[in-house]
Scaffold this active site. Structure first.
Site, PDB file in Angstrom:
ATOM      1  CD  GLU A  45      -2.527   1.426   2.728  1.00 16.63           C
ATOM      2  OE1 GLU A  45      -2.770   2.428   3.178  1.00 16.63           O
ATOM      3  OE2 GLU A  45      -2.697   0.196   3.401  1.00 16.63           O
ATOM      4  NE  ARG A  49      -0.576   8.365   5.718  1.00 17.09           N
ATOM      5  CZ  ARG A  49      -0.499   7.582   6.763  1.00 17.09           C
ATOM      6  NH1 ARG A  49       0.850   7.629   7.321  1.00 17.09           N
ATOM      7  NH2 ARG A  49      -1.297   6.721   6.918  1.00 17.09           N
ATOM      8  CE  LYS A 133      -6.210   2.062   7.302  1.00 13.10           C
ATOM      9  NZ  LYS A 133      -5.202   2.890   6.379  1.00 13.10           N
TER      10      LYS A 133
END
Length: 212
Positions: A45, A49, A133
């Site tokens: 993943e 960011r 998640k």
């Protein structure tokens, strides 16, 4: 179980740890993905960011055939579409919104949204999602919360992320409703910056051996 949940499970099931990556330099993306794949962690993943995140996803998708690259920290439909267009095989979000659900409904790319309260989990379940998640895991009750969800929400499975380390990952993986965990310890920033790919491969190999 919906076809998209099954698709997501097929991508991530069998891999105990999903590396959660913050790519500061796009030049690191391909060697990092290769090192993790060699260590047994093919599904990764890359979080949105950093400024280079989308380009990192593009390069890994194009150049690292053995990797299954996903995009993380997706907050809205625009980011969802950008990440999918960049080549993401799955999309991860810290939360769940109607906009994200709409974007996922119209896309072949499966969504792994975050949910930590019974209401959020039930909303995701109503939308046909059975694999979620659990973020931020440690700050949201961790193992105790997931144990409490196991009975009333028995058909929902989780990927806990947030505060997961080499020390507590096995405890999470022992839970019946946990499929895998997400963590950044397999690719520390200092090792990425120094290009110490062999050490990252070794960390990935250790993590890939964590089993229920």
């Amino acid at each position: 179980m919906t076809s998209k949940t099954e698709k997501l499970l097929s991508l991530l099931n069998g891999q105990p740890v999903i590396p959660v990556l913050k790519i500061a330099s796009v030049a690191d993306a391909v060697p990092l993905a290769r090192a993790l794949s060699r260590g047994g962690l093919r599904a990764i993943e890359i979080t949105l960011r950093t400024a280079d995140a989308l380009e990192a996803i593009r390069r890994v998708a194009a150049e690292v055939e053995e990797a299954v690259v996903g995009a993380g920290t997706i907050l809205d439909a625009r980011q969802f579409d950008e990440a999918a267009s960049a080549g993401s095989k799955f999309i991860v979000s810290p939360g769940i919104t109607s906009q994200l659900l709409d974007a996922a409904k119209d896309s072949p790319v499966p969504l792994l949204p975050g949910a930590i309260t019974p209401g959020e989990i039930m909303a995701a379940r109503e939308a046909g999602l059975r694999f979620l998640k659990f973020f931020p895991a440690e700050q949201s009750g961790g193992i105790a919360s997931l144990k409490a969800f196991a009975s009333p929400l028995a058909d929902v499975k989780f990927c806990p992320t947030g505060g997961i380390t080499a020390k507590n990952a096995a405890d999470y993986l022992s839970l019946p409703n946990v499929i895998c965990v997400g963590g950044s310890w397999v690719a520390p920033d200092d090792l990425i910056k120094a290009g110490r790919w062999d050490e990252i491969e070794a960390l990935a190999r250790e993590a890939s051996k964590l089993r229920k």
